[in-house]
Design an enzyme around this catalytic site. Structure first.
Site, PDB file in Angstrom:
ATOM      1  N   ASP A   1       3.141 -51.622 -14.732  1.00  0.00           N
ATOM      2  CA  ASP A   1       3.477 -50.932 -13.482  1.00  0.00           C
ATOM      3  C   ASP A   1       3.954 -51.903 -12.415  1.00  0.00           C
ATOM      4  OD1 ASP A   1       0.604 -48.728 -13.557  1.00  0.00           O
ATOM      5  OD2 ASP A   1       2.580 -48.549 -14.481  1.00  0.00           O
TER       6      ASP A   1
ATOM      7  N   LYS B   1       5.746 -47.259 -11.078  1.00  0.00           N
ATOM      8  CA  LYS B   1       5.517 -46.117 -10.207  1.00  0.00           C
ATOM      9  C   LYS B   1       4.676 -46.625  -9.056  1.00  0.00           C
ATOM     10  CE  LYS B   1       1.870 -44.474 -13.287  1.00  0.00           C
ATOM     11  NZ  LYS B   1       1.292 -43.307 -13.926  1.00  0.00           N
TER      12      LYS B   1
ATOM     13  N   MET C   1      -3.850 -44.829  -1.689  1.00  0.00           N
ATOM     14  CA  MET C   1      -2.574 -44.112  -1.508  1.00  0.00           C
ATOM     15  C   MET C   1      -2.618 -43.255  -0.243  1.00  0.00           C
ATOM     16  SD  MET C   1      -1.732 -42.932  -5.436  1.00  0.00           S
ATOM     17  CE  MET C   1      -3.387 -42.422  -5.870  1.00  0.00           C
TER      18      MET C   1
HETATM   19  N1  SAH Z   1      -5.809 -48.233 -10.411  1.00  0.00           N
HETATM   20  C1  SAH Z   1      -5.654 -48.807  -9.078  1.00  0.00           C
HETATM   21  C2  SAH Z   1      -5.249 -47.790  -8.054  1.00  0.00           C
HETATM   22  C3  SAH Z   1      -3.897 -47.173  -8.302  1.00  0.00           C
HETATM   23  S1  SAH Z   1      -3.421 -46.074  -7.016  1.00  0.00           S
HETATM   24  C4  SAH Z   1      -6.957 -49.490  -8.680  1.00  0.00           C
HETATM   25  O1  SAH Z   1      -7.971 -49.331  -9.371  1.00  0.00           O
HETATM   26  O2  SAH Z   1      -6.957 -50.199  -7.667  1.00  0.00           O
HETATM   27  C5  SAH Z   1      -2.441 -47.135  -5.998  1.00  0.00           C
HETATM   28  C6  SAH Z   1      -3.174 -47.432  -4.697  1.00  0.00           C
HETATM   29  O3  SAH Z   1      -4.159 -48.419  -4.918  1.00  0.00           O
HETATM   30  C7  SAH Z   1      -2.298 -47.984  -3.598  1.00  0.00           C
HETATM   31  O4  SAH Z   1      -1.597 -46.973  -2.916  1.00  0.00           O
HETATM   32  C8  SAH Z   1      -3.338 -48.638  -2.716  1.00  0.00           C
HETATM   33  O5  SAH Z   1      -4.022 -47.683  -1.944  1.00  0.00           O
HETATM   34  C9  SAH Z   1      -4.314 -49.182  -3.745  1.00  0.00           C
HETATM   35  N2  SAH Z   1      -4.041 -50.585  -4.067  1.00  0.00           N
HETATM   36  C10 SAH Z   1      -3.745 -51.102  -5.259  1.00  0.00           C
HETATM   37  N3  SAH Z   1      -3.589 -52.437  -5.179  1.00  0.00           N
HETATM   38  C11 SAH Z   1      -3.805 -52.769  -3.891  1.00  0.00           C
HETATM   39  C12 SAH Z   1      -3.813 -53.994  -3.154  1.00  0.00           C
HETATM   40  N4  SAH Z   1      -3.561 -55.168  -3.737  1.00  0.00           N
HETATM   41  N5  SAH Z   1      -4.086 -53.926  -1.834  1.00  0.00           N
HETATM   42  C13 SAH Z   1      -4.369 -52.766  -1.223  1.00  0.00           C
HETATM   43  N6  SAH Z   1      -4.371 -51.591  -1.859  1.00  0.00           N
HETATM   44  C14 SAH Z   1      -4.105 -51.586  -3.172  1.00  0.00           C
END
Ligand code: SAH
Length: 261
Positions: A52, A73, A186
């Site tokens: 991703d 995505k 998100m």
């Molecule tokens: N599976 C991922 C989440 C996917 S949804 C997890 O466990 O973290 C995608 C959302 O995750 C983004 O919109 C944001 O809100 C958050 N996110 C993922 N990586 C991030 C990062 N490095 N810093 C801040 N938010 C993050």
């Protein structure tokens, strides 16, 4: 890349990624230091890597020998339909590839890893989930905010601010009434609406809140506000994805926990 002997020993009794199998692997929130040993080993063994946008290029690069399939995505916007991603995983497994499906954070936290697992099971493809550090856990640690604190919160809510399926949309009023801190993934696109719903549910305007952008990456930023000022502060500071929204009294502990290290 071969793992050093001492590291290889730690993994000696773990299953190895086999031809025709798919591993759903969490890459953590960005900092390569947050990869698990198992994730690192899987990356070195994969010959097909499906990844991703949220996974850092330097982590993808560990799988030097693997053919890369980018199915990016971001922010809830699908560039490739989920059904096509599922079909790609099934096809690669049937071709006898060693497949790593690499996702940011943890593979089944707002990441559709569960749907991919179901598709694999339906097609008789063996799979495993390798957990990753979800961005809430990595992000709050680097921002200096505890997830739970005795005397402050006995529970913690992880929520999505961007529910593509209406059944998944959190009942913000009900969540607000629990009084428990919220970490919203998100959340930027619908932030104004979410904040309004939380306040309508009874959360005071002066509840501490924070935005953590690019958590655990070199360009990480943490911006502290209150629930009432959050939307204006996010606009003024031009906060962009990926970012987490944190709402609750755990945020106020940050000042006390600030450390020079
Ligand atoms: N599976 C991922 C989440 C996917 S949804 C997890 O466990 O973290 C995608 C959302 O995750 C983004 O919109 C944001 O809100 C958050 N996110 C993922 N990586 C991030 C990062 N490095 N810093 C801040 N938010 C993050």
């Amino acid at each position: 890349m071969t793992l050093p002997n001492s590291m290889a020993q730690l993994l000696a009794h773990k299953p190895r990624l086999q031809a025709g199998h798919v591993w759903l692997v969490g890459a953590g929130p960005g900092d390569p230091g947050l990869l698990t040993l198992e994730a690192l080993a899987a990356l070195t063994e994969a010959d097909a890597l499906v990844h991703d946008a949220l996974v850092s290029a330097e982590i993808v690069a560990v799988a030097a020998q693997a053919e890369k399939f980018f199915v990016g995505k971001r922010g809830g916007r699908l560039s490739i339909p989920q059904a096509d991603i599922n079909a790609l995983l099934v096809r690669l497994a049937r071709e006898g590839r060693k497949v790593v499906r690499l996702k940011g954070g943890h593979p089944t936290v707002f990441a559709r890893g569960g749907e991919e697992a179901l598709a694999l099971v339906e097609n008789g493809i063996p799979y495993r989930v390798l957990p990753g550090v979800t961005s809430a856990f990595g992000g709050l640690a680097s921002a200096g905010i505890p997830l739970t604190m005795r005397g402050v919160n006995g529970a913690l809510i992880l929520a999505t601010g961007f529910a593509a399926v209406s059944d998944d949309r959190p009942d913000w009023g009900a969540l607000a009434r629990t009084g428990h801190p919220l970490i919203i993934y998100m959340g930027l696109t619908h932030m104004a609406e979410t904040v309004a719903d939380l306040m309508a549910g009874g959360l005071p305007r002066d509840t501490p809140a924070a935005l953590i952008e690019n958590a655990t990456l070199p360009q990480e930023r943490t911006i502290v506000a209150t629930l009432g000022t959050l939307v204006a502060v996010a606009a003024r500071e031009n906060v962009s994805s990926p970012a987490l929204i944190v709402v609750g009294h755990i945020v106020a502990l940050r000042e006390k926990m600030d450390s020079p290290a």
